[in-house]
Design a protein around this motif. Structure first.
Motif, mmCIF file in Angstrom:
data_model
loop_
_atom_site.group_PDB
_atom_site.id
_atom_site.type_symbol
_atom_site.label_atom_id
_atom_site.label_comp_id
_atom_site.label_asym_id
_atom_site.label_seq_id
_atom_site.Cartn_x
_atom_site.Cartn_y
_atom_site.Cartn_z
ATOM 1 N N THR A 76 0.813 -1.224 0.000
ATOM 2 C CA THR A 76 0.000 0.000 0.000
ATOM 3 C C THR A 76 0.843 1.270 0.000
ATOM 4 O O THR A 76 0.356 2.331 -0.404
ATOM 5 N N ASP A 79 2.926 3.649 -4.481
ATOM 6 C CA ASP A 79 1.886 4.330 -5.252
ATOM 7 C C ASP A 79 1.737 3.771 -6.659
ATOM 8 O O ASP A 79 0.713 4.012 -7.307
ATOM 9 N N ILE A 81 1.406 0.696 -7.524
ATOM 10 C CA ILE A 81 0.622 -0.543 -7.554
ATOM 11 C C ILE A 81 -0.869 -0.194 -7.596
ATOM 12 O O ILE A 81 -1.366 0.471 -6.692
ATOM 13 N N PRO A 82 -1.597 -0.643 -8.634
ATOM 14 C CA PRO A 82 -3.047 -0.387 -8.679
ATOM 15 C C PRO A 82 -3.791 -1.334 -7.728
ATOM 16 O O PRO A 82 -3.304 -2.436 -7.428
ATOM 17 N N PHE A 83 -4.950 -0.895 -7.293
ATOM 18 C CA PHE A 83 -5.757 -1.702 -6.365
ATOM 19 C C PHE A 83 -4.907 -2.178 -5.191
ATOM 20 O O PHE A 83 -4.894 -3.353 -4.828
ATOM 21 N N ALA A 84 -4.174 -1.227 -4.609
ATOM 22 C CA ALA A 84 -3.186 -1.580 -3.587
ATOM 23 C C ALA A 84 -3.820 -2.240 -2.367
ATOM 24 O O ALA A 84 -3.259 -3.192 -1.807
ATOM 25 N N GLN A 159 -17.345 4.737 -3.557
ATOM 26 C CA GLN A 159 -16.023 4.463 -3.014
ATOM 27 C C GLN A 159 -16.109 4.369 -1.496
ATOM 28 O O GLN A 159 -16.617 5.270 -0.829
#
Length: 328
Positions: A76, A79, A81-84, A159
Motif C-alpha cells: 500500500t 503508489d 501498484i493499482p488496487f493496492a 467508493q
C-alpha cells in the motif's frame, strides 16, 4: 452436540446484536478501541482454530500476524501498484500461508509434535522479529514503517473509505463475524471431527486412513492465513507496522487471550481479546506499570476458577438453573 451448537449460535447472535448496537452509544475513540480489539480477536481465533482443534500450541503465531502486516504496508505504500488495498490483503494472506506451508511441511511430515513443535515455532517468532529489525532497508528497522494508508475500495459507483471510525468499525466487525462463523462451521463438520480424532490418537487416526500430517498442515496454513489477514487489517487501521507485531510478547499475549476466552470455542478468544484489551486501556490510563501485574493475576485466577475460559460461565449458569429446577 446439538445443544452445544444451539448454545454457541445463541451466544454468537447476542454478540452480533451487541456489535450492531455499540456504535449508538460509543464515541469515535471507543469505536477505534473496540475495532482494534476485534482485529486482535480475529488473530486469537486464528490461533484457537489450530491449537483448539489439534492440541498443538504454536508459540510464534505473531510471526504470521507480522508477515501479513509488513506485506500490507509494503504494497500500500507503493503508489505505482493499482488496487493496492485489495492486492495488499491478498498478499498478506498468501504470504503468511506460504511461510506456514514451508515450515509446517517439514515439521508435520517430519513427525515434530508437542513441546518440540512449540519450541520450533517460538524460534520462528524470534527469527521473524529479528529479520524485521535487521532488514532495515525494507522494513524500516526498529522504527518500522509509518504512514500506511487506510483500506479503500469501490463498490459499484460508491467508493468506500475506511479512514473514518464508523465505516472501519463496521468493516472489521463484519469480517470477524464472517470468519469466526466460517471457522465454527468447519470445526463442527467432518474436518473438525477428524482433527479431534488426530488430537486424541494420531496413530489410530492414521490407521483409519486419515492423512494426519496433511490435515494438520492444511489447518496450520489456514490458521496462519487468517493471522496474516488480521495483521493486514491492523496496520491499515493503525497506520504503522513495527517489529513488535511479530515478536514474542504478542505471541504470548494471544495465548493468554485464547486461554482466558476458552480454548476450542473460537468465539471465546475473540471475547477474551476484547475484554483484555479494553481492561488494558482503562488500567493503563491510571497506571501503565500496573497492567502487566494485573494481567498475570487475572490469568492465574482464570486458570484456577475458569479453566475452560469465560465462555464456560454460560454453561455453568445454565446447568445451575437446571439443577435448581429439578430440586424444586
Amino acid at each position: 452436540m446439538m445443544a452445544l451448537d444451539r448454545n454457541w449460535l445463541l451466544i454468537f447472535a447476542v454478540c452480533v446484536v451487541l456489535a450492531i448496537l455499540y456504535p449508538l452509544f460509543a464515541d469515535g475513540y471507543q469505536l477505534t478501541v473496540i475495532r482494534d480489539a476485534l482485529i486482535f480477536g480475529l488473530f486469537a481465533a486464528s490461533l484457537d482454530f489450530f491449537w483448539g482443534r489439534t492440541g498443538i500450541l504454536c508459540f510464534g503465531h505473531a510471526a504470521f500476524f507480522g508477515i501479513g502486516g509488513y506485506i500490507m504496508a509494503l504494497v500500500t505504500l507503493n503508489d505505482a501498484i493499482p488496487f493496492a488495498s485489495l492486492l495488499g490483503v491478498l498478499g498478506a494472506v498468501a504470504g503468511a500461508a506460504f511461510v506456514a506451508a514451508i515450515i509446517g511441511y517439514f515439521l508435520f511430515f517430519g513427525g515434530i509434535r508437542g513441546s518440540y513443535f512449540t519450541i520450533v515455532t517460538l524460534a520462528m517468532g524470534v527469527i521473524c522479529q529479528q529479520a524485521a529489525v535487521s532488514w532495515s532497508s525494507v522494513t524500516g528497522g526498529d522504527s518500522g514503517l509509518i504512514g500506511i494508508p487506510p483500506i479503500a475500495f469501490d463498490v459499484g459507483v460508491t467508493q468506500v473509505d475506511l479512514s473514518q471510525d464508523l465505516p472501519s468499525y463496521i468493516f472489521v466487525a463484519s469480517i470477524v463475524a464472517a470468519v469466526v462463523l466460517a471457522l465454527w462451521s468447519i470445526s463442527r463438520g467432518r474436518w473438525g471431527t477428524v482433527l479431534t480424532a488426530i488430537q486424541d490418537n494420531e496413530v489410530r487416526a492414521a490407521a483409519l486412513g486419515h492423512n494426519a500430517p496433511l490435515r494438520l498442515l492444511i489447518t496450520f496454513v489456514l490458521s496462519a492465513a487468517i493471522a496474516g489477514l488480521a495483521g493486514a487489517l491492523y496496520v491499515c487501521m493503525a497506520g504503522l507496522v513495527a517489529p513488535d507485531l511479530s515478536g514474542l510478547l504478542l505471541s504470548t499475549e494471544v495465548i493468554v487471550w485464547v486461554a482466558v476466552g476458552g480454548r476450542g470455542t473460537l468465539l471465546g478468544p475473540v471475547l477474551g481479546a476484547i475484554l483484555i484489551q479494553r481492561a488494558q486501556q482503562t488500567i493503563s490510563s491510571f497506571n501503565p506499570s500496573l497492567w502487566p501485574l494485573l494481567l498475570g493475576c487475572v490469568f492465574v485466577i482464570i486458570v484456577f476458577v475458569l479453566p475452560d475460559g469465560i465462555l464456560s460461565i454460560y454453561a455453568r449458569l445454565k446447568s445451575l438453573l437446571r439443577g435448581r429446577r429439578r430440586a424444586q
